[in-house]
Design a protein around this motif. Structure first.
Motif, PDB file in Angstrom:
ATOM      1  N   PRO A  91      47.838 -17.318 -42.780  1.00  0.00           N
ATOM      2  CA  PRO A  91      48.423 -18.143 -43.847  1.00  0.00           C
ATOM      3  C   PRO A  91      47.674 -18.108 -45.167  1.00  0.00           C
ATOM      4  CG  PRO A  91      47.160 -19.519 -42.353  1.00  0.00           C
ATOM      5  CD  PRO A  91      47.122 -18.129 -41.781  1.00  0.00           C
ATOM      6  N   THR A  92      48.408 -18.367 -46.237  1.00  0.00           N
ATOM      7  CA  THR A  92      48.012 -18.598 -47.642  1.00  0.00           C
ATOM      8  C   THR A  92      47.594 -17.366 -48.414  1.00  0.00           C
ATOM      9  OG1 THR A  92      45.636 -19.113 -47.438  1.00  0.00           O
ATOM     10  CG2 THR A  92      47.195 -20.906 -46.978  1.00  0.00           C
ATOM     11  N   HIS A 124      56.881 -22.245 -48.929  1.00  0.00           N
ATOM     12  CA  HIS A 124      56.107 -21.783 -47.775  1.00  0.00           C
ATOM     13  C   HIS A 124      57.027 -21.318 -46.652  1.00  0.00           C
ATOM     14  CE1 HIS A 124      53.312 -24.453 -49.930  1.00  0.00           C
ATOM     15  NE2 HIS A 124      52.384 -23.594 -49.537  1.00  0.00           N
ATOM     16  N   THR A 141      56.964 -17.466 -45.253  1.00  0.00           N
ATOM     17  CA  THR A 141      56.622 -17.183 -43.862  1.00  0.00           C
ATOM     18  C   THR A 141      57.835 -16.711 -43.078  1.00  0.00           C
ATOM     19  OG1 THR A 141      54.878 -18.843 -43.950  1.00  0.00           O
ATOM     20  CG2 THR A 141      55.610 -18.163 -41.769  1.00  0.00           C
ATOM     21  N   GLU A 169      59.553 -29.547 -45.364  1.00  0.00           N
ATOM     22  CA  GLU A 169      59.481 -28.828 -46.642  1.00  0.00           C
ATOM     23  C   GLU A 169      60.843 -28.649 -47.312  1.00  0.00           C
ATOM     24  OE1 GLU A 169      57.068 -25.291 -48.904  1.00  0.00           O
ATOM     25  OE2 GLU A 169      57.966 -24.814 -46.976  1.00  0.00           O
ATOM     26  N   LEU A 185      58.330 -22.419 -40.893  1.00  0.00           N
ATOM     27  CA  LEU A 185      56.902 -22.537 -41.171  1.00  0.00           C
ATOM     28  C   LEU A 185      56.074 -22.058 -39.986  1.00  0.00           C
ATOM     29  CD1 LEU A 185      56.909 -26.114 -42.756  1.00  0.00           C
ATOM     30  CD2 LEU A 185      56.608 -23.960 -43.998  1.00  0.00           C
ATOM     31  N   ALA A 210      52.367 -22.044 -41.443  1.00  0.00           N
ATOM     32  CA  ALA A 210      52.248 -22.244 -42.891  1.00  0.00           C
ATOM     33  C   ALA A 210      52.118 -23.735 -43.198  1.00  0.00           C
ATOM     34  CB  ALA A 210      53.461 -21.664 -43.599  1.00  0.00           C
ATOM     35  N   PHE A 211      51.505 -24.046 -44.324  1.00  0.00           N
ATOM     36  CA  PHE A 211      51.337 -25.427 -44.785  1.00  0.00           C
ATOM     37  C   PHE A 211      50.633 -26.277 -43.725  1.00  0.00           C
ATOM     38  CE2 PHE A 211      51.985 -29.129 -47.211  1.00  0.00           C
ATOM     39  CZ  PHE A 211      52.574 -28.791 -48.414  1.00  0.00           C
ATOM     40  N   HIS A 231      45.552 -24.912 -46.638  1.00  0.00           N
ATOM     41  CA  HIS A 231      46.551 -24.997 -47.695  1.00  0.00           C
ATOM     42  C   HIS A 231      46.012 -25.746 -48.904  1.00  0.00           C
ATOM     43  CE1 HIS A 231      49.902 -27.200 -49.744  1.00  0.00           C
ATOM     44  NE2 HIS A 231      50.238 -25.943 -49.960  1.00  0.00           N
ATOM     45  N   HIS A 280      51.548 -19.324 -55.181  1.00  0.00           N
ATOM     46  CA  HIS A 280      52.719 -19.126 -54.322  1.00  0.00           C
ATOM     47  C   HIS A 280      53.449 -17.837 -54.712  1.00  0.00           C
ATOM     48  CE1 HIS A 280      52.806 -23.748 -53.623  1.00  0.00           C
ATOM     49  NE2 HIS A 280      51.985 -23.150 -52.784  1.00  0.00           N
TER      50      HIS A 280
END
Length: 472
Positions: free
Chosen positions: A62-63, A119, A123, A174, A182, A329-330, A347, A411
């Motif tokens: 992630p990220t 996100h 993803t 989200e 996610l 994610a997140f 995150h 992002h």
């Protein structure tokens, strides 16, 4: 074991060619799938192409990278001098098995209403390269599932979806996109994610159950509880030890070494599951647990057990394709790294600033991202340690590593940090930095993998063609 005489003498016994689907059978119906052996290759083919079937693994972390601090290139081209990013330094021992690919982007993931669901879009679109809305995809079949449809009928498990779901506040979806995008990268349809295995012990139990009923059905793993898989607690290797020792006396030197290494790895896995408290398996493979398993172990221990079990599945030919998510994610996960001594989550750290300087990555973010790559190195080392013919398991595989963002702070779905490890059984070049023109579809890499796995298709997602500089 299923075998046929070859007429070749090994020690005092006549060597037999073993079926690729042969099992070690023991007491109380116990059975264990075998790894790839030279004795499985027809005699007339020995000395020629004897590699096992090609496997593919898709890994998500992630990220991405804050501020795009990944590899740089003066212009598009192919470079042998790889300036490893500091966070990826753990991969340096595997340089000759890696291709860093820069310049790619996932334009379909950028389509949406500004930052809404950014996100989830990043993803969820990772392996579909298709526009995602709150209503789902139009098609939504990810690259791994296309491969599974093509080759999965030859293995006990068509594909595996592995990983740890993200930790978020209750009810978080989200902007209406939902947590499904996610926490998943593997999809079989517009809103249908492949159920993810997140408990390594339950996964190992099911794989053992799968191997005991034979390989090749492609119908999925049986329920470990309905199948009464109690022999796992008794020890799989102890149940088949007589057959295992007999086989050692019937094979050549190289196969004997492979078998000894394999027996040791299975025994070590059993011992680690007995000493590392993990979550209980769900009552059915089709029914997800009601809550994430309480592992009682560190993040690294859980991921390593998952990776070791995945290698076991590859080694025994139980599956040829898998995804692995290092986190959702997140996520608000605390990675419990002792040097951080805090509960900062990745995150939030991807947006954190040092002295209001957006060009300096937060040291806690750097440490967590470095930890991902340390775990990747663990997996690559494990795959490199297993010899299969004239290559290692890694040499007979494709390992694709990428994230949803090139810049996790902005992002930004472009300049993605893509890595391809392994030589695809000699079909891929490696030890190179492939700098593609900016905003080249990342789907080009996925199309290259699909074609290398034998799929006859000219496009995937928004692809423009394969990455020819990756091909040998």
């Amino acid at each position: 074991m299923t075998a046929e005489k070859t007429g070749r003498k090994t020690g005092h016994r006549t060597a037999r060619r073993i079926s690729r689907r042969a099992l070690l059978r023991g007491t109380a119906g116990a059975a264990l799938a075998l790894p790839w052996l030279e004795l499985m290759v027809p005699r007339e083919a020995r000395g020629a192409a004897t590699s096992p079937p090609l496997r593919t693994l898709f890994i998500y972390f992630p990220t991405g990278y804050k501020n795009g601090n990944w590899l740089k290139a003066p212009a598009p081209g192919v470079f042998s001098d790889i300036a490893f990013p500091a966070t990826a330094a753990a991969l340096m021992p595997f340089k000759d098995q890696l291709s860093f690919i820069t310049g790619t982007g996932n334009a379909p993931a950028a389509v949406g209403n500004g930052g809404d669901g950014i996100h989830a879009r990043g993803t969820g679109c990772s392996l579909t390269c298709e526009v995602l809305t709150k209503n789902g995809f139009t098609v939504g079949v990810s690259a791994d599932q296309l491969i599974a449809k093509a080759v999965g009928s030859t293995t006990c498990v068509p594909s595996l979806a592995l990983g740890i779901p993200g930790e978020r506040l209750p009810g978080f979806n989200e902007d209406g996109y939902g947590e499904v995008y996610l926490d998943n990268v593997s999809f079989t349809g517009p809103r249908t994610a492949v159920q993810k295995d997140r408990d390594p012990q339950a996964l190992f139990n099911r794989l053992i159950a799968c191997s005991s009923i034979g390989q090749g059905g492609g119908g999925g793993m049986p329920d470990p509880l309905l199948a009464e898989r109690s022999r796992f607690e008794a020890g799989v290797m102890s149940a088949v030890k007589d057959e295992a020792n007999r086989l050692l006396g019937c094979v050549g030197k190289e196969d004997r070494l492979r078998l000894q290494q394999y027996y040791t790895s299975v025994t070590e896995l059993e011992q680690r599951f007995q000493t590392t408290p993990m979550g209980m398996p769900s009552a059915s493979c089709a029914t997800p647990p009601t809550a994430p398993p309480k592992t009682g172990a560190t993040y690294a221990e859980s991921i390593h057990l998952m990776m070791d079990t995945l290698v076991f599945a590859f080694q025994c030919g139980l599956t040829r394709v898998s995804t692995l998510m290092m986190d959702g994610a997140f996520s608000r996960r605390n990675y419990n790294l002792p040097e951080l001594n805090g509960a900062d989550y990745i995150h939030g750290l991807s947006h954190a600033e040092i002295s209001h300087d957006r060009n300096i990555d937060h040291p806690r973010w750097v440490r967590i991202t470095t930890h991902f790559f340390e775990n990747f190195a663990y997996l690559l080392q494990k795959m490199t340690s297993i010899q299969e013919g004239d290559r290692t398991m890694l040499g007979n595989s494709i390992v694709y590593i990428n994230s949803e963002f090139g810049d996790g702070d902005a992002h930004n779905q472009f300049q993605l940090p893509a890595i391809v490890a392994g030589n695809a059984g000699g079909k891929f070049k490696s030890g190179q930095h492939i700098a593609l023109p900016d905003r080249t579809p990342v789907a080009n890499i996925l199309l290259t993998i699909l074609q290398t796995m034998g799929l006859s298709q000219d496009s995937f997602g928004d692809s423009k063609g394969p990455v020819t500089s990756l091909l040998a």
